[in-house]
Design an enzyme around this catalytic site. Sequence first.
Site, PDB file in Angstrom:
ATOM      1  N   LYS A 160     -57.735  77.336  17.316  1.00 23.54           N
ATOM      2  CA  LYS A 160     -59.024  77.885  16.603  1.00 23.54           C
ATOM      3  C   LYS A 160     -60.251  77.248  17.108  1.00 23.54           C
ATOM      4  O   LYS A 160     -60.522  75.889  16.904  1.00 23.54           O
ATOM      5  CB  LYS A 160     -58.871  77.600  15.218  1.00 23.54           C
ATOM      6  N   ALA A 162     -64.515  77.148  18.328  1.00 26.50           N
ATOM      7  CA  ALA A 162     -65.706  77.418  17.636  1.00 26.50           C
ATOM      8  C   ALA A 162     -66.234  78.826  17.915  1.00 26.50           C
ATOM      9  O   ALA A 162     -65.793  79.408  18.970  1.00 26.50           O
ATOM     10  CB  ALA A 162     -66.741  76.202  18.262  1.00 26.50           C
ATOM     11  N   GLY A 212     -64.615  67.370  16.063  1.00 22.20           N
ATOM     12  CA  GLY A 212     -65.776  68.089  15.182  1.00 22.20           C
ATOM     13  C   GLY A 212     -66.792  67.367  14.607  1.00 22.20           C
ATOM     14  O   GLY A 212     -66.604  65.841  14.511  1.00 22.20           O
ATOM     15  N   GLU A 234     -61.314  63.331  15.696  1.00 22.65           N
ATOM     16  CA  GLU A 234     -62.234  62.951  16.625  1.00 22.65           C
ATOM     17  C   GLU A 234     -63.557  63.426  15.690  1.00 22.65           C
ATOM     18  O   GLU A 234     -63.908  64.592  16.210  1.00 22.65           O
ATOM     19  CB  GLU A 234     -61.880  63.062  17.941  1.00 22.65           C
ATOM     20  N   CYS A 268     -70.401  63.590  21.462  1.00 24.97           N
ATOM     21  CA  CYS A 268     -70.142  62.585  20.341  1.00 24.97           C
ATOM     22  C   CYS A 268     -69.984  60.917  20.992  1.00 24.97           C
ATOM     23  O   CYS A 268     -70.629  60.044  20.258  1.00 24.97           O
ATOM     24  CB  CYS A 268     -68.632  62.545  19.703  1.00 24.97           C
ATOM     25  N   GLU A 367     -76.085  61.236  12.768  1.00 22.68           N
ATOM     26  CA  GLU A 367     -76.052  61.233  14.574  1.00 22.68           C
ATOM     27  C   GLU A 367     -76.931  62.411  14.766  1.00 22.68           C
ATOM     28  O   GLU A 367     -77.108  63.610  14.257  1.00 22.68           O
ATOM     29  CB  GLU A 367     -74.634  62.085  14.589  1.00 22.68           C
TER      30      GLU A 367
END
Length: 463
Positions: A160, A162, A212, A234, A268, A367
């Site tokens: 699945k 984005a 994500g 993650e 990230c 973030e």
Amino acid sequence: MAIASVNPATGETLKTFEANGPEEIESRLAAAHATFRTYRTTSFPERSRFLKRAAALLEEDREDIARTMTSEMGKPLVAARAEAAKCVKAMRWYADHAEELLADEHPSDDDVKDSGASGVTVRYRPLGVVLAVMPWNFPLWQVVRFAAPALMAGNTGLLKHASNVPQTALYLGDLFHRAGFPDGCFQTLLVGAGAIEGVLRDPRVAAATLTGSEPAGRSVASIAGDEVKKTVLELGGSDPYVVMPSADVDRAARVAVTARVQNNGQSCIAAKRFIVHEDVHDAFTERFTARMEALAVGDPMDESTDVGPLATEQGRADVEELVDDAVRRGARVLCGAGRPEGRPAGWYYLPTVLTGVTPKMRIHHEEAFGPVATVYRVSDLDEAVAVANDSPFGLSSNVWTREAGDMERFVRDMEAGGIFFNGMTASHPAMPFGGVKRSGYGRELSGHGIREFCNITTVWTAA
């Protein structure tokens, strides 16, 4: 959310796609489950041949898929080519090493003789169908670093992806099919986020992995926990980049720019918080700011572009809110902090450096997923460690020092899944990757990653 490719450099909708309906989802779930029953019995050499063929096809397709990624999410074309090449490398690495990484283990006879066994074997067996919920920022690499080890371990996968990178998602499903993997081995689901719960709760799905946002991770983890299914997460990162007095300041400043703006700042593991000892603070900040300000912002298809647009309009708005909040509360702008002039179309944001950031500002704890750096001045090693750890995240970290004592202290006390000395954080197929705190749990890549979705089975035989 609509499933569509929208060029972030222009705002133009390139293609739209119909989401898979319940019947199509059921068909793919059934195929993944049925294929697992036979695929799990294939040999490592068979799986290796399939994966090496996928790597060769991706190598041939490199330019086309790079352009697709750039058009869908805006990364510079040069970076997109590099991402495709990295995926090829990972596929070949797992094709070559999976068998040894998952080889049977045999505790010594002396260690198990009091168990009454004539022998004990530890075997790594595949779990089954694994659902992968993947992000748009590295639309090829994030998937391959799951798919290569999962398929080599004997699992089957459902992707699945984005909703803003559907062309890349469909390419991946087609790639593994063309490589000769059995039908149902790896399939793409074109569905919105609302369909994830139903798929994850299906008893034919054994486990899930997600890369994500923290909210997405919480949702998947809670559903999987309710169903008692294994997950690897993650999530976000706000990685520290520490510069101590013994560092090569000029090199640290040069690398810092790449560490911050890689993938247009949407990574990230990008360095985001620059924590600099007062002895070298001014020299580092001056050089770092000058280089950030000199970056070429423009069309990501242009080979000379350093920073392209952010992937979505909402993503740019989120970055603007963080910066505006910091400035209102007293942060000082050294460069950037706005949209480039003369670019009305596209979701561009200037490379930005802020100082004077305090815990009262959102950007101190949240973030910044764009080309925005915050620089902190610290007086000693203790303060450097404290500021580095003053974050809800703990993905990776960068430390610049030539002092062995400093290195040992950071290794002992840094709250992160990785510590990179005198260089930039990077992922590599032979090194485990993952974080602590709200950056998630579990590991990807290396032997640790391939074992995450295995049933670690004890085989005991009576004496």
